[in-house]
Design a protein around this motif. Structure first.
Motif, PDB file in Angstrom:
ATOM      1  N   ALA A   1       0.820  -1.222   0.000  1.00 42.86           N
ATOM      2  CA  ALA A   1       0.000   0.000   0.000  1.00 42.86           C
ATOM      3  C   ALA A   1       0.844   1.258   0.000  1.00 42.86           C
ATOM      4  CB  ALA A   1      -0.946   0.004   1.210  1.00 42.86           C
ATOM      5  N   ALA A   2       1.711   1.422  -0.984  1.00 41.41           N
ATOM      6  CA  ALA A   2       2.594   2.589  -1.023  1.00 41.41           C
ATOM      7  C   ALA A   2       2.180   3.511  -2.164  1.00 41.41           C
ATOM      8  CB  ALA A   2       4.042   2.122  -1.149  1.00 41.41           C
ATOM      9  N   HIS A   3       2.909   3.464  -3.281  1.00 39.11           N
ATOM     10  CA  HIS A   3       2.519   4.254  -4.446  1.00 39.11           C
ATOM     11  C   HIS A   3       1.259   3.645  -5.059  1.00 39.11           C
ATOM     12  CE1 HIS A   3       2.906   6.388  -8.250  1.00 39.11           C
ATOM     13  NE2 HIS A   3       3.142   5.272  -8.911  1.00 39.11           N
TER      14      HIS A   3
ATOM     15  N   LEU B   1      -0.225   7.309   1.811  1.00 39.09           N
ATOM     16  CA  LEU B   1       0.935   8.117   2.206  1.00 39.09           C
ATOM     17  C   LEU B   1       1.765   7.389   3.259  1.00 39.09           C
ATOM     18  CD1 LEU B   1       2.635  10.654   2.103  1.00 39.09           C
ATOM     19  CD2 LEU B   1       1.044  11.744   3.689  1.00 39.09           C
ATOM     20  N   ASN B   2       1.100   6.793   4.236  1.00 40.04           N
ATOM     21  CA  ASN B   2       1.873   6.088   5.266  1.00 40.04           C
ATOM     22  C   ASN B   2       2.625   4.898   4.687  1.00 40.04           C
ATOM     23  OD1 ASN B   2       1.552   7.614   7.597  1.00 40.04           O
ATOM     24  ND2 ASN B   2      -0.531   6.831   7.904  1.00 40.04           N
ATOM     25  N   GLY B   3       2.042   4.260   3.690  1.00 40.11           N
ATOM     26  CA  GLY B   3       2.739   3.159   3.026  1.00 40.11           C
ATOM     27  C   GLY B   3       4.000   3.643   2.334  1.00 40.11           C
TER      28      GLY B   3
ATOM     29  N   VAL C   1       3.414  10.541  -6.014  1.00 40.16           N
ATOM     30  CA  VAL C   1       2.038  10.301  -6.437  1.00 40.16           C
ATOM     31  C   VAL C   1       1.478   9.187  -5.547  1.00 40.16           C
ATOM     32  CG1 VAL C   1       0.570   9.506  -8.316  1.00 40.16           C
ATOM     33  CG2 VAL C   1       2.553  10.962  -8.807  1.00 40.16           C
ATOM     34  N   ILE C   2       0.336   9.463  -4.938  1.00 38.49           N
ATOM     35  CA  ILE C   2      -0.323   8.425  -4.142  1.00 38.49           C
ATOM     36  C   ILE C   2      -1.530   7.970  -4.944  1.00 38.49           C
ATOM     37  CG2 ILE C   2      -1.286   7.859  -1.870  1.00 38.49           C
ATOM     38  CD1 ILE C   2      -0.182  10.673  -0.969  1.00 38.49           C
ATOM     39  N   ASP C   3      -1.440   6.798  -5.533  1.00 35.27           N
ATOM     40  CA  ASP C   3      -2.526   6.320  -6.377  1.00 35.27           C
ATOM     41  C   ASP C   3      -3.548   5.617  -5.482  1.00 35.27           C
ATOM     42  OD1 ASP C   3      -4.213   5.240  -8.229  1.00 35.27           O
ATOM     43  OD2 ASP C   3      -2.617   4.593  -9.582  1.00 35.27           O
TER      44      ASP C   3
END
Lengths: 281, 304, 348
Positions: free
Chosen positions: A139-141, A178-180, A169-171
């Motif tokens: 669970a990152a980008h 964001l925390n990822g 970029v947070i898809d």
């Protein structure tokens, strides 16, 4: 590191052949091949995708065709059409996003799909005399990010978790957060060992932008953590998105990483960060 | 330096030193010997700290940005900076970038690297004792690397002789600071330096352009004296340790916007209005004294 | 491996022996609660003279591993040597009386100064040579502002190693000051960059002891495990020093996570165990499987409310005993099963 348009491509070369991390856009494949051939005439054996986006996977089909999987190697059992085309390694969610159930039009042609996926933790390769770790970043980008660590060369390909050109970029549609991203950046910092005086040692190839070392990604981590803390604090005070945007929680970083036009503006980043942290869609 | 009241003499000194730089440049331009007179800068050089001494040796105070041409964003960045950030392992051995390193205590050894067959000058090398930094100034006309190349603390430098002045252009510098109290310098700065030797004195003038954090170029100068008996203190070992053992993983110390607890420390100690301490290009120039006066009067009135 | 170590370190000279006497009683006091320890201790003590003689005859063998890394085999824990342009780094130091031989072996590999010693844990068979070997080394440029050299090598270890080797002021410490770690870390890991490679010193919590480190040489692709992994016996965890069976298994899994085999599950990352032969991932995987299976069996028996005697009678280690078991010596199969039982049940 091969730089063109789209994400940076990482190339590892040795006696056994060539390994690529990401493939930019399809239109650039001929140029990428030409750049590769300046350095090595060996076959392309592996392509690793850090995530699904077409600026990183667009050349999959073309470059896979130009390569050949090692048949009879320790990975042969995992690979369809053993020996035909290079193996494409990615997290399972990359395949899920590029393919579709039978009868449904897939978003990407089947020749571009990963041939070798993993679900948990990491996937290890040993290629060209060095261990290569493909490490899942949850669970990152997106929901299918991998970073690639070339252990003997001491180089990490970060994919779009780390970019030097904009805010990340947070898809969110694809399960990014964001925390990822911050967790993943801290993971990369854990992996990196600087040589003397916090410089050099492990090098880090970002998804977009310039070649970096630990000191560079530490500044990026500090920035993301500070912005996260600020927005989190505002959410705690039950501020709305508009109220969060008004005091410009990113103002000190905007000249370096912000944008008012283009595909990923500061506004979009703050909005995505807000959504990600408040888990409201 | 008196510290009880507004240190007018200190202020004057600071301002004067910044005026002195353009004058100095002008003088140098006038007296520079033309043509190809290349000067040999080789030797061990020790700095003279009289210019901006309080900043250079004891170190700057927190939330003092006076006289620096910073922009709004740099100020916000700096006010968020918690000095505790220096206790993080990754920041402990962080080097002053080439645009700042000449300000602190240091020794510099300079030598030339020449092509053995032709004796053509390939590079001027420097070893800076603080953080044991090696610097190469390429003199063979090579281009700077592409944007996507790695950045380093010392950056990538090329030099050329302008009369007997060595002018050096440096790019590819890592993020660092314009002042070591948290005032950031970006990874996109361009540093232009002039090394001017007069006998046993070396004047070093640096001009920093920072499109991210500076509203105007930051110009500084330092003087060095040739040290025939340079000894000791050429090393700067650094190995990080765990300074804060119970800090949660992933935490980065910083102040929330508007919550910097040290904003009034420097201004109260020296009787300087906060507006001035927050810096900005206009605080560099003598004309600022006119603006300062009413601010000071207002401040004194408030105190009564 | 504590007990025999305590004996050997004391054998150098009379005053050291008396110091050692205190060291023994230190362990002794800590161990009073464990009845089983009495027996071990007596046994180790009886073999004291024999042990001394054995050390005289011990030869130090050098095995090149790969990259910059070598394995030295003598008596006590294996020593790992990493050598390059910047100097020599050692992981563990065996017993003090062997130091001259260890140094002679190192000098076959490199004439550079010894810069670092890393201790995987505090036991005497891994730290006994700290003082005599560190003395020969140097730490370059200590402290800004002076060209000082610390006249001994830097000794790196987890904080708990220092705690167990030292003592509060006024109390006799179990080991001499010069043998103590000079550079400790508390959590997670400590990183070095030495001889052109990144080196990770990774804490393995509550494993063989409470202060275990595994050392990973990244470019050479070699892991030095200390006693969380040995090929000579069942896992040994020092319950008195904060060890646990689950910590050992976690540490084994951590090493497996680091290791990447080259081809057909062989070679690639090499693993230097605390005692025994050079290994790769396949070897440690078998060992991990064994430890996990036995742990699961004993855990299941505890859940059924079985007593220690009942567990022992059921022989949960049966098929592994020929390979790892023992009925004599300082660590028998019985003691292993008992330790697993106590570690899992929390009963002392």
């Amino acid at each position: 590191m091969i730089v063109g348009a789209g994400g940076n491509t990482t190339m590892q070369v040795g006696d056994q052949g060539i390994l690529l991390v990401d493939t930019m856009y399809a239109q650039l494949s001929d140029k990428i091949l030409a750049a590769i051939r300046k350095i090595s005439n060996k076959p392309i054996r592996y392509i690793i995708n850090t995530h699904i986006h077409p600026d990183h996977t667009g050349g999959n089909e073309n470059l896979r065709k130009a390569g050949a999987t090692i048949a009879g190697g320790n990975v042969v059992g995992n690979i369809r059409d053993a020996g035909e085309g290079a193996a494409i390694v990615a997290h399972e969610n990359v395949l899920n996003g590029m393919s579709a159930p039978t009868g449904v039009q897939a978003p990407a042609p089947s020749g571009a799909w990963p041939t070798d996926t993993y679900v948990h933790g990491q996937k290890d390769l040993y290629f060209n005399g060095e261990a290569v770790q493909v490490i899942y970043q949850p669970a990152a980008h997106t929901d299918g990010d991998s970073i690639v660590f070339f252990r003997r060369s001491d180089v990490i390909s970060a994919g779009d978790i780390f970019v030097t050109t904009t805010y990340p970029v947070i898809d969110i549609q694809r399960g990014g957060s964001l925390n990822g991203i911050i967790d993943s950046v801290n993971r990369i910092i854990d992996l990196a060992v600087p040589a003397d005086k916090q410089e050099g040692g492990t090098y880090i190839i970002p998804g977009h932008g310039r070649l970096c070392d630990e000191a560079d990604i530490v500044e990026y981590r500090d920035m993301l953590t500070i912005i996260r803390d600020r927005i989190q604090d505002m959410i705690k005070k039950t501020m709305t998105l508009q109220q969060v945007k008004a005091p410009k929680p990113t103002s000190d970083y905007d000249p370096r990483s912000g944008a008012t036009t283009g595909l990923w503006t500061t506004d979009m980043f703050v909005e995505a960060a807000y959504q990600s942290l408040s888990a409201r869609k | 330096m008196p510290t009880t009241s507004l240190s007018e003499s200190g202020m004057d000194n600071a301002l004067r030193s910044r005026i002195a730089v353009p004058l100095l440049l002008l003088l140098m331009a006038l007296f520079a010997t033309p043509a190809l007179a290349q000067v040999d800068l080789s030797g061990a050089w020790t700095p003279r700290y009289h210019e901006d001494q309080p900043e250079r040796i004891p170190g700057p105070e927190l939330a003092d940005y006076l006289g620096l041409p910073i922009n709004e964003e740099a100020r916000q960045w700096a006010l968020s900076w918690d000095p505790s950030r220096l206790t993080m392992q990754e920041h402990q051995c962080q080097v002053h970038t080439v645009a700042y390193i000449y300000r602190g205590p240091l020794q510099v050894r300079i030598w030339e690297e020449r092509e053995p067959d032709t004796q053509q000058l390939i590079a001027i090398k420097q070893y800076i004792s603080t953080y044991e930094q090696d610097r190469t100034i390429w003199m063979d006309g090579r281009p700077h690397p592409p944007d996507y190349a790695a950045h380093t603390w010392m950056g990538f430098s090329t030099g050329k002789w302008e009369g007997d002045t060595l002018t050096v252009t440096t790019t590819h510098i890592k993020q660092g600071w314009h002042r070591r109290n948290g005032l950031p310098s970006s990874d996109q700065i361009t540093l232009t330096e002039h090394f001017i030797r007069h006998g046993n004195y070396l004047t070093h003038v640096s001009v920093v352009n920072d499109p991210i954090f500076l509203a105007e170029p930051l110009i500084k100068s330092q003087n060095f004296v040739l040290n025939d008996t340079a000894s000791g203190n050429w090393l700067w070992p650094c190995e990080y340790v765990e300074e804060i053992a119970d800090r949660p993983a992933g935490a980065v110390p910083h102040y929330m916007p508007g919550e910097n607890p040290f904003v009034n420390e420097f201004v109260n100690r020296h009787g300087i209005p906060v507006e001035a301490a927050m810096g900005g290009p206009e605080t560099m120039y003598p004309e600022y004294q006119r603006k300062l006066k009413p601010l000071l009067e207002k401040m004194r009135a408030q105190k009564k | 491996m504590t007990d025999s170590a305590a004996n050997t370190t004391g054998s150098q000279k009379p005053e050291a022996r008396s110091q050692n006497g205190k060291a023994i009683s230190f362990f002794w006091r800590r161990s009073l609660l464990v009845s089983g320890f009495l027996f071990v201790f007596g046994l180790a003590h009886a073999s004291y003279a024999q042990q001394q003689q054995n050390l005289d005859k011990v030869e130090i063998h050098v095995l090149p591993v790969q990259g910059n890394v070598y394995m030295l085999v003598g008596a006590g824990g294996n020593i790992t040597v990493q050598a390059g342009n910047q100097g020599v780094l050692l992981v563990d130091t065996q017993f003090a009386p062997l130091s001259d031989k260890v140094l002679a072996a190192i000098r076959q590999l490199s004439n550079k100064p010894i810069r670092y010693i890393i201790n995987t844990h505090y036991h005497g068979d891994h730290t006994g040579g700290n003082e005599s070997i560190a003395k020969v080394g140097t730490t370059p440029n200590v402290g800004p502002g002076a060209n000082l050299q610390r006249p001994t090598a830097t000794i790196i270890a987890h904080e708990n190693v220092l705690n167990r080797m030292s003592a509060p002021a006024g109390v006799q410490a179990p080991t001499p000051t010069a043998a103590w770690p000079t550079d400790t870390y508390v959590s997670g890991q400590k990183e070095l960059f030495f001889n052109e490679e990144g080196i990770e010193v990774i804490h393995a919590p509550a494993a063989h002891t409470d202060g275990d480190s595994i050392v990973y040489f990244r470019r050479s692709d070699v892991v030095s495990t200390g006693d969380v992994f040995v090929t000579t016996s069942y896992p040994y965890f020092d319950l008195q020093a904060g060890g646990s069976i689950n910590g050992v298994i976690d540490a084994l899994n951590r090493i497996i996570q680091i290791a990447i085999p080259k081809h057909e599950q062989e070679g690639g990352t090499y693993i230097i165990p605390g005692h025994g032969r050079l290994c790769d991932e396949a070897d440690i995987v078998e060992y991990r499987d064994m430890a996990t299976i036995i742990r699961d069996r004993v855990q299941a028996m505890i859940k059924k409310g079985m007593t220690l005697d009942q567990v022992k009678a059921a022989r949960p280690t049966k098929e592994y005993d020929r390979r790892y078991g023992s009925t004599t010596g300082p660590r028998t199969t019985d003691m292993f099963v008992e330790a697993v039982y106590r570690s899992l049940s929390g009963k002392k």
